[in-house]
Design an enzyme around this catalytic site. Sequence first.
Site, PDB file in Angstrom:
ATOM      1  N   SER A 240       6.207   7.612  -0.117  1.00 32.46           N
ATOM      2  CA  SER A 240       7.587   8.001   0.225  1.00 32.46           C
ATOM      3  C   SER A 240       8.292   8.659  -0.960  1.00 32.46           C
ATOM      4  O   SER A 240       8.886   9.741  -0.821  1.00 32.46           O
ATOM      5  CB  SER A 240       8.387   6.802   0.741  1.00 32.46           C
ATOM      6  OG  SER A 240       8.274   5.704  -0.127  1.00 32.46           O
ATOM      7  N   ARG A 326       7.817  -8.496  -6.017  1.00 34.41           N
ATOM      8  CA  ARG A 326       8.766  -8.410  -4.894  1.00 34.41           C
ATOM      9  C   ARG A 326       8.400  -9.452  -3.845  1.00 34.41           C
ATOM     10  O   ARG A 326       9.265  -9.992  -3.157  1.00 34.41           O
ATOM     11  CB  ARG A 326       8.741  -6.998  -4.284  1.00 34.41           C
ATOM     12  CG  ARG A 326       9.154  -5.901  -5.255  1.00 34.41           C
ATOM     13  CD  ARG A 326       8.919  -4.515  -4.690  1.00 34.41           C
ATOM     14  NE  ARG A 326       7.512  -4.256  -4.430  1.00 34.41           N
ATOM     15  CZ  ARG A 326       7.028  -3.148  -3.877  1.00 34.41           C
ATOM     16  NH1 ARG A 326       7.869  -2.182  -3.528  1.00 34.41           N
ATOM     17  NH2 ARG A 326       5.742  -2.984  -3.678  1.00 34.41           N
ATOM     18  N   ASP A 372       5.211  -6.402   1.466  1.00 33.61           N
ATOM     19  CA  ASP A 372       5.319  -6.478   2.925  1.00 33.61           C
ATOM     20  C   ASP A 372       4.838  -7.801   3.515  1.00 33.61           C
ATOM     21  O   ASP A 372       5.157  -8.120   4.663  1.00 33.61           O
ATOM     22  CB  ASP A 372       4.532  -5.326   3.562  1.00 33.61           C
ATOM     23  CG  ASP A 372       5.073  -3.981   3.128  1.00 33.61           C
ATOM     24  OD1 ASP A 372       6.301  -3.832   3.114  1.00 33.61           O
ATOM     25  OD2 ASP A 372       4.264  -3.092   2.785  1.00 33.61           O
TER      26      ASP A 372
END
Length: 434
Positions: A240, A326, A372
Site C-alpha cells: 500500500s 503491533r 492482522d
Amino acid sequence: MSTLKENLLKKIEAHRPRTTRLLKEYGDVKISEVTISQAIGGARGVRCLVTDTSYLDPMEGIRFRGKTIPETFAALPKYPGSEYPSVESFWWFILTGEVPTAEQAEEVIADFKKRRKVPQYVFDVLRAMPRSSHPMAMFSAAITAMQGESIFAEEYRKGLGKMDMWQPMYEDASNLLAKLPVIGAFIYRLKFKDDSQIPSNPDLDFGGDFAHMMGVDKPYDDVARMYFILHSDHESGNVSAHTIHLVASALSDAYYALSAGINGLAGPLHGLANENVLRWTQDFMKKLGGQEPTEEVIKKALWDTLNSGQVVPGYGHAVLRKTDPRYTSQMEFCQKHLPDYPLFKVINMIYKVAPGVLMEHGKAKNPWPNVDAQSGVIQWYYGVTEYSFYTVLFGIGRAIGTLANITWDRALGYPIERPKSVTTAMLEDAAGVK
Ligand code: NMX
Ligand code: MLT
C-alpha cells in the site's frame, strides 16, 4: 498558515540540504546490490526507497519517527479523558518528527473538524454501488470520486514550482485524511446497518467521531485511536505505501494515489489478511460446534489449511522475523480489556501453536504473527463483527503515514519512480546459463 504547516515548513527547509548533499556528493555510494532471486522474488530486501516517517527493523519491528510503539504512545499527549493520543497529535508527529504539545494537538483537531465534511456526491456514488460490493471497493471508489476536490491538481494545471508542490499536497492530504472516518463509518452503516446513518459530531476528534458514527460505545473511541495509529505506517516498501508513493511520483494527486494504495491493501496477502483471520477463526469454531478448542484441534486445522495449499492468515512477514510489535500492543490491550473473552483465548492458543506448525511446515521465513492476527478479535468484542469491513479500518490508519510520506516526497522533490526491468534471457545471460 497553521502552526503545524509553519513547523513543517521549518523541518522541510532544514531537511532539503541533506538530500541535496547526498545526491551531489555521495550519489555513487552503494547501499544495496540486486541478485537474480531478488529480481524474480518481489525485490525482497532491496534497499531502493527513502522514507523518513518510519523504519522497520526485522527483529525490533516498526519505529515511527524513531520511536517504538510503546514510546510513541507514551510520548504523545493523550486525548482528554482517553488512554490514547488523538490521531491528530500523531499526524503532527509523523509529519514533523516532533511531539506536539496538547495545545498544538488541539489546533490540529480543530483544523481537521473544518475539513471533515464529505461532499454529498460521494454518498450518492456509494449508494449507487451494489450493496454486495466489498467495503474496500467502496472505500477506494469514494476516494477516487473526490479527486475533483484536489487542490494539488488544480494548482498544477495553473503552474506550480517543484519546491512549492508540498503545500497543495499537504492541503489535499489533510482534507482527505479528515474525511476518511466519515466515509468509513458511512460504508459500514450503509452495508451492515440498513443505511441508518449517524451524523458526525463536531465536538469529537478523529477517533471519537469515528466511534460515534459507527454507533459503538466507549471505549471504542480509544480502540479507533489505537488502531489507526498502529496501522499508520510500516516504512514504504509494503504494497500500500509503495503504491501510494509510486502513483504520487507521477504527480498524481493524493486522491488518485491513496485510492490506488487502498486497492493494494485489499489483497489477501496484505491488509485483507485481517478479514481472513477472523473468517478462518470463525469457520474453525463453527466446525467445532460448541466444543472447547484445544491445542490439538487448532494444530489439525492449521495443517488442514497448509495441506490445502493456503496460507495461514495473520502469520508470516516479508521483513519481520519476530512477533510483530503491533500484534503485541493489541494483545496487551486485550489482556487489559477482555482477558477472559473466549475468542481472545482462541487467538492466544493459535499463537502458541501456529509458529511451531509453520516451522515444521518449513516454508515461511517468519513463523510469527503479524498485526492482522490480533486486530479482528478487538473489533468482534466491541460488536463490529462484519469482518469484511476490517481492512477499511486498516486503510484509514494507513492513510496517515502514507499521506505524510507523499507530502514529504513533494517537499524533497523526489522524481517519478521508474526502476529498470530485464528479460528472463538477460538473467540467463548474466548467470552464464547455457
Ligand atoms: N502460511 C503458509 N505459508 C506461508 C506463510 C503462512 N502464513 N507465510 C509464508 N508462507 C510461505 C509462502 O507462501 C512461500 O511459499 P512458496 O515458497 O510456496 O511460494 C514461502 O512460505 C516463503 O515465503 P516468505 O518468504 O516467508 O514470505 P513472503 O515474504 O513471500 O510473504 C507474506 C510474506 C506476509 C505475504 C506471507 O507470510 C503470507 O502470505 N502470510 C499470510 C497472509 C498474511 O498474514 N498477510 C498479512 C501481512 C501483514 N499485512 O498486514 O500486510
Ligand atoms: C504492513 O503493515 O504494510 C504489513 O505489515 C506489510 C509489510 O510491511 O510488508
